[in-house]
Design a protein around this motif. Structure first.
Motif, short mmCIF file in Angstrom:
data_model
loop_
_atom_site.label_atom_id
_atom_site.label_comp_id
_atom_site.label_asym_id
_atom_site.label_seq_id
_atom_site.Cartn_x
_atom_site.Cartn_y
_atom_site.Cartn_z
N ARG A 183 0.84 -1.21 0.00
CA ARG A 183 0.00 0.00 0.00
C ARG A 183 0.87 1.25 0.00
O ARG A 183 0.60 2.21 -0.71
N ALA A 184 1.94 1.23 0.77
CA ALA A 184 2.77 2.42 0.94
C ALA A 184 3.61 2.73 -0.30
O ALA A 184 3.99 3.87 -0.52
N THR A 185 3.92 1.73 -1.10
CA THR A 185 4.83 1.94 -2.23
C THR A 185 4.20 1.69 -3.59
O THR A 185 4.88 1.82 -4.61
N ALA A 186 2.93 1.37 -3.62
CA ALA A 186 2.28 0.99 -4.88
C ALA A 186 2.35 2.10 -5.93
O ALA A 186 2.61 1.82 -7.11
N SER A 187 2.13 3.33 -5.54
CA SER A 187 2.13 4.41 -6.54
C SER A 187 3.51 4.59 -7.15
O SER A 187 3.63 4.80 -8.36
N GLY A 188 4.57 4.51 -6.35
CA GLY A 188 5.92 4.64 -6.89
C GLY A 188 6.30 3.48 -7.80
O GLY A 188 6.91 3.68 -8.85
N ILE A 189 5.93 2.28 -7.41
CA ILE A 189 6.22 1.10 -8.24
C ILE A 189 5.45 1.19 -9.55
O ILE A 189 5.99 0.91 -10.63
N MET A 190 4.19 1.59 -9.48
CA MET A 190 3.37 1.69 -10.69
C MET A 190 3.90 2.79 -11.60
O MET A 190 3.95 2.61 -12.83
N ALA A 191 4.31 3.91 -11.05
CA ALA A 191 4.87 4.99 -11.87
C ALA A 191 6.13 4.51 -12.59
O ALA A 191 6.32 4.78 -13.78
N ALA A 192 7.00 3.77 -11.89
CA ALA A 192 8.22 3.26 -12.51
C ALA A 192 7.88 2.30 -13.65
O ALA A 192 8.50 2.34 -14.72
N ALA A 193 6.88 1.45 -13.44
CA ALA A 193 6.50 0.50 -14.49
C ALA A 193 5.90 1.22 -15.70
O ALA A 193 6.24 0.92 -16.85
N VAL A 194 5.03 2.19 -15.46
CA VAL A 194 4.38 2.91 -16.57
C VAL A 194 5.40 3.75 -17.35
O VAL A 194 5.44 3.71 -18.58
N PHE A 195 6.26 4.48 -16.63
CA PHE A 195 7.27 5.29 -17.32
C PHE A 195 8.27 4.41 -18.05
O PHE A 195 8.75 4.75 -19.13
N GLY A 196 8.61 3.26 -17.48
CA GLY A 196 9.49 2.31 -18.16
C GLY A 196 8.86 1.78 -19.43
O GLY A 196 9.53 1.65 -20.46
N LEU A 197 7.56 1.50 -19.39
CA LEU A 197 6.85 1.04 -20.59
C LEU A 197 6.86 2.13 -21.66
O LEU A 197 7.16 1.85 -22.83
N PHE A 198 6.55 3.36 -21.28
CA PHE A 198 6.57 4.46 -22.25
C PHE A 198 7.94 4.66 -22.86
O PHE A 198 8.08 4.87 -24.07
N ALA A 199 8.97 4.58 -22.04
CA ALA A 199 10.34 4.74 -22.56
C ALA A 199 10.68 3.63 -23.53
O ALA A 199 11.31 3.85 -24.56
N ALA A 200 10.24 2.41 -23.21
CA ALA A 200 10.52 1.29 -24.10
C ALA A 200 9.77 1.41 -25.42
O ALA A 200 10.28 1.02 -26.47
N LEU A 201 8.58 1.98 -25.38
CA LEU A 201 7.80 2.14 -26.61
C LEU A 201 8.30 3.30 -27.47
O LEU A 201 8.22 3.25 -28.68
N LEU A 202 8.83 4.35 -26.85
CA LEU A 202 9.22 5.56 -27.57
C LEU A 202 10.64 5.52 -28.11
O LEU A 202 10.95 6.20 -29.09
N PHE A 203 11.52 4.76 -27.46
CA PHE A 203 12.93 4.80 -27.84
C PHE A 203 13.45 3.42 -28.22
O PHE A 203 12.97 2.41 -27.71
N ASN A 204 14.44 3.41 -29.12
CA ASN A 204 15.07 2.16 -29.50
C ASN A 204 16.35 1.97 -28.70
O ASN A 204 17.17 2.89 -28.63
N PRO A 205 16.54 0.79 -28.12
CA PRO A 205 17.79 0.57 -27.38
C PRO A 205 18.98 0.46 -28.32
O PRO A 205 18.83 0.09 -29.49
N LYS A 206 20.14 0.78 -27.81
CA LYS A 206 21.37 0.62 -28.60
C LYS A 206 21.68 -0.86 -28.70
O LYS A 206 21.51 -1.61 -27.76
N GLY A 207 22.18 -1.26 -29.86
CA GLY A 207 22.46 -2.69 -30.07
C GLY A 207 23.87 -3.08 -29.80
O GLY A 207 24.78 -2.40 -29.56
#
Length: 117
Positions: free
Chosen positions: A93-117
């Motif tokens: 309960r105490a950390t759910a919002s921070g964990i969810m924000a990290a997961a959502v922002f990580g998903l957006f970053a993965a969708l928007l940018f290409n990793p270096k190969g």
């Protein structure tokens, strides 16, 4: 103005300690991450981290020890409120919002940018 200065100084000091641990010891960034979360949790359990938060505000809650503090303080709060079952719900309960924000922002970053190969 003083609140901003204290947040900057305490948060910066926490980061300096982490950088020194990585530069001067064989600890990896992953080791330092775990160490800081555990230290924050232990200090919180001993009642020593809340005074630091009262002094530094976001300078103490945003760095990794603040996550450990949130885990432990949330668990303690839910144990006092719900008894034994609070052990399982408090940290989530105490950390759910921070964990969810990290997961959502990580998903957006993965969708928007290409990793270096």
């Amino acid at each position: 103005m003083q609140a901003y200065l204290m947040a900057f100084l305490i948060g910066g000091l926490i980061c300096v300690v982490g950088q020194l641990l990585m530069d001067l010891t064989p600890l990896t960034p992953a080791h330092v991450l775990v160490l800081f979360v555990v230290v924050g949790g232990v200090l919180s359990g001993m009642g020593l981290y809340q005074p630091l938060i009262d002094l530094a505000g976001a300078g103490a809650t945003v760095p990794l020890p603040g996550f450990g503090h949130a885990l432990v303080s949330g668990t303690i709060e839910d144990v006092n409120k719900y008894g034994f079952w609070g052990i399982f719900s408090g940290s989530l309960r105490a950390t759910a919002s921070g964990i969810m924000a990290a997961a959502v922002f990580g998903l957006f970053a993965a969708l928007l940018f290409n990793p270096k190969g």
